[in-house]
Design an enzyme around this catalytic site. Structure first.
Site, PDB file in Angstrom:
ATOM      1  N   ARG A  53      44.052  49.137  56.450  1.00 61.94           N
ATOM      2  CA  ARG A  53      43.342  50.413  56.531  1.00 61.94           C
ATOM      3  C   ARG A  53      42.292  50.324  57.638  1.00 61.94           C
ATOM      4  O   ARG A  53      42.035  49.246  58.162  1.00 61.94           O
ATOM      5  CB  ARG A  53      42.723  50.764  55.177  1.00 61.94           C
ATOM      6  N   GLY A  54      41.677  51.485  57.953  1.00 62.05           N
ATOM      7  CA  GLY A  54      40.749  51.514  59.070  1.00 62.05           C
ATOM      8  C   GLY A  54      41.528  51.919  60.318  1.00 62.05           C
ATOM      9  O   GLY A  54      42.612  51.374  60.572  1.00 62.05           O
ATOM     10  N   ALA A  55      40.979  52.875  61.052  1.00 59.01           N
ATOM     11  CA  ALA A  55      41.739  53.494  62.151  1.00 59.01           C
ATOM     12  C   ALA A  55      42.344  52.486  63.143  1.00 59.01           C
ATOM     13  O   ALA A  55      43.556  52.519  63.412  1.00 59.01           O
ATOM     14  CB  ALA A  55      40.850  54.517  62.854  1.00 59.01           C
ATOM     15  N   ARG A  90      49.770  58.252  57.585  1.00 56.49           N
ATOM     16  CA  ARG A  90      48.410  58.753  57.319  1.00 56.49           C
ATOM     17  C   ARG A  90      48.056  59.748  58.425  1.00 56.49           C
ATOM     18  O   ARG A  90      48.251  59.449  59.601  1.00 56.49           O
ATOM     19  CB  ARG A  90      47.386  57.603  57.248  1.00 56.49           C
ATOM     20  N   GLN A 203      35.192  51.013  49.813  1.00 54.23           N
ATOM     21  CA  GLN A 203      35.329  50.154  51.003  1.00 54.23           C
ATOM     22  C   GLN A 203      34.004  49.455  51.344  1.00 54.23           C
ATOM     23  O   GLN A 203      33.991  48.464  52.055  1.00 54.23           O
ATOM     24  CB  GLN A 203      35.789  50.977  52.212  1.00 54.23           C
ATOM     25  N   ASP A 243      37.329  57.808  62.549  1.00 51.77           N
ATOM     26  CA  ASP A 243      38.797  57.827  62.493  1.00 51.77           C
ATOM     27  C   ASP A 243      39.386  58.717  63.571  1.00 51.77           C
ATOM     28  O   ASP A 243      40.561  58.592  63.928  1.00 51.77           O
ATOM     29  CB  ASP A 243      39.261  58.299  61.117  1.00 51.77           C
ATOM     30  N   ASN A 253      35.121  60.933  59.958  1.00 51.75           N
ATOM     31  CA  ASN A 253      35.040  59.589  59.360  1.00 51.75           C
ATOM     32  C   ASN A 253      35.125  59.733  57.842  1.00 51.75           C
ATOM     33  O   ASN A 253      35.247  60.836  57.308  1.00 51.75           O
ATOM     34  CB  ASN A 253      33.732  58.904  59.805  1.00 51.75           C
ATOM     35  N   LYS A 254      35.057  58.620  57.159  1.00 56.01           N
ATOM     36  CA  LYS A 254      35.208  58.585  55.699  1.00 56.01           C
ATOM     37  C   LYS A 254      34.326  59.632  55.017  1.00 56.01           C
ATOM     38  O   LYS A 254      33.179  59.834  55.405  1.00 56.01           O
ATOM     39  CB  LYS A 254      34.851  57.170  55.218  1.00 56.01           C
TER      40      LYS A 254
HETATM   41  O1  MRU Z   1      40.541  55.342  54.479  1.00 54.66           O
HETATM   42  P1  MRU Z   1      40.148  54.169  55.340  1.00 54.66           P
HETATM   43  O2  MRU Z   1      39.613  53.007  54.568  1.00 54.66           O
HETATM   44  O3  MRU Z   1      41.253  53.794  56.304  1.00 54.66           O
HETATM   45  O4  MRU Z   1      38.961  54.757  56.204  1.00 54.66           O
HETATM   46  C1  MRU Z   1      38.276  53.939  57.120  1.00 54.66           C
HETATM   47  C2  MRU Z   1      37.123  54.597  57.753  1.00 54.66           C
HETATM   48  O5  MRU Z   1      36.813  55.748  57.509  1.00 54.66           O
HETATM   49  C3  MRU Z   1      36.401  53.816  58.793  1.00 54.66           C
HETATM   50  O6  MRU Z   1      35.043  54.108  58.791  1.00 54.66           O
HETATM   51  C4  MRU Z   1      37.011  54.207  60.147  1.00 54.66           C
HETATM   52  O7  MRU Z   1      38.396  54.027  60.123  1.00 54.66           O
HETATM   53  C5  MRU Z   1      36.469  53.448  61.239  1.00 54.66           C
HETATM   54  S1  MRU Z   1      37.128  51.837  61.200  1.00 54.66           S
HETATM   55  C6  MRU Z   1      36.638  50.939  62.498  1.00 54.66           C
END
Ligand code: MRU
Length: 367
Positions: A53-55, A90, A203, A243, A253-254
């Site tokens: 996970r994470g962009a 996603r 997270q 993201d 973002n999240k």
């Molecule tokens: O749903 P996730 O855990 O993939 O979301 C991650 C985030 O929102 C992070 O803050 C974002 O991807 C930046 S990661 C360097």
């Protein structure tokens, strides 16, 4: 970064097995499990189920998925099929599509018999580039932290607040929002990090685990604590990841990031976003109107996973029986609430001119 003294990236290629290895993040921070990804379905599941996970990490994983597709059948038709299959895993983080497009554009002109090797080489390149981009974000963010530290009495920590996990686990290494923290810590600047738990999937617990493993002082706080801390002068700077950031600097973002930005704005706390260039969507202007927001299973909001006293990992229900949850995974912070974007090429304002000034080559090729 290090786990119990051993350096790990969040994914790596095992040449003996001829397969990608990932850390199955569903079990963190309580259990460290490694998994090989060997089929296209496993690639898709790894992204959908948030084993990765994470962009930036999603993007790198998708590139290895394209490499597997090319090893199985290097035809144009299979390339397009793999693109479609992985792209729908996603919807919000743009790095996924960025990586898939980059692979397809690079591989299409190559003769079919050479595509498998070229695709794997490209996936390695994308992963290595991510590490270097994040290292540079760390250097550029360090300069801001240094400035804040210089205005404080000697020895007083710079107090940062972060949301979600934009750490090394969300990238290939270093992280985006955490990279300036690691660089500042390594430079001897005292730090204290407020880590939002980040419901529903917590997270923040991964961020706390990462920071703890690196020796950075931190506290794990509930998502609603940030406003109070800012009102009481206990936060010097907010740093979050992204993201997808639009060409005018709106930041997706999240979920919950927007509320932190509002609180920061109201309290005069600088709100920075660590932004690797593959996360910029040059085709989108207005983030609120145009970015698709992922809606996930409401089970993630009605239930919580954690570790029992006996060490087993379990899930318990927190919502009453029959209550359904709403699970919008991301939100958009308008550019007016963003103090600056920390990129691999430097720090800029969250404006069309700011981004175009640092990335003139990218704006041009998007037009
Ligand atoms: O749903 P996730 O855990 O993939 O979301 C991650 C985030 O929102 C992070 O803050 C974002 O991807 C930046 S990661 C360097």
């Amino acid at each position: 970064m290090k786990v119990n003294g051993t350096h790990y990236r969040s994914l790596w290629w095992d040449y003996d097995q001829g397969a990608l290895q990932i850390i199955d993040q569903r079990w963190l921070p309580h259990d460290f499990r490694i998994q090989a990804v060997t089929t296209m379905q496993e690639y898709a599941d790894a992204i959908v189920e948030m084993r990765v996970r994470g962009a930036p990490l999603i993007g790198a994983t998708a590139a290895y998925g394209m490499a597997l597709a090319m090893a199985e059948d290097a035809s144009d038709a299979n390339m397009d099929k793999a693109w479609e299959f992985l792209d729908k895993t996603r919807p919000t983080a743009i790095n996924l599509r960025w990586a898939l497009n980059r692979c397809r554009e690079a591989l299409r002109p190559i003769p079919q018999e050479m595509r498998a090797d070229a695709a794997l080489k490209l996936a390695h390149e994308i992963a290595d580039e991510d590490v270097e981009i994040n290292r540079q974000i760390g250097e550029n963010g360090l300069a801001i932290i240094r400035e804040i530290a210089a205005k404080k009495p000697a020895g007083e920590p710079v107090r940062l607040l972060t949301h979600c996990n934009a750490g090394w686990l969300a990238t290939v290494d270093w992280g985006t929002a955490t990279s300036p923290m690691y660089h500042a810590y390594n430079a001897g600047i005292p730090l204290h990090v407020w880590v939002d738990e980040t419901r529903p999937r917590n997270q923040g617990a991964m961020t706390a685990w990462e920071l703890g493993s690196h020796g950075i002082e931190h506290k794990y706080i509930v998502d609603n604590a940030g406003g109070h801390l800012m009102q009481h002068g206990l936060v010097d700077m907010v740093i979050v990841g992204t993201d997808r950031t639009t060409r005018r600097g709106d930041v997706c973002n999240k979920i919950g990031t927007y509320l932190k930005a509002l609180a920061a704005h109201d309290n005069g706390v600088p709100f920075y976003v660590a932004l690797p260039s593959p996360t910029i969507d040059w085709t989108v202007d207005d983030g609120v109107a145009e970015i698709p927001i992922e809606e996930r299973d409401d089970f993630e909001t009605t239930h919580v996973q954690g570790r029992r006293a006996d060490g087993t990992i379990d899930t318990v229900q927190v919502a009453p029986e029959g209550t359904s949850g709403g699970n919008m995974a991301f939100d958009v912070t308008p550019n007016r609430l963003v103090t600056g974007l920390i990129t691999e090429r430097g720090v800029c304002k969250a404006t069309p001119e700011g981004l175009a000034g640092l990335f003139p080559d990218m704006v041009k090729s998007a037009n």
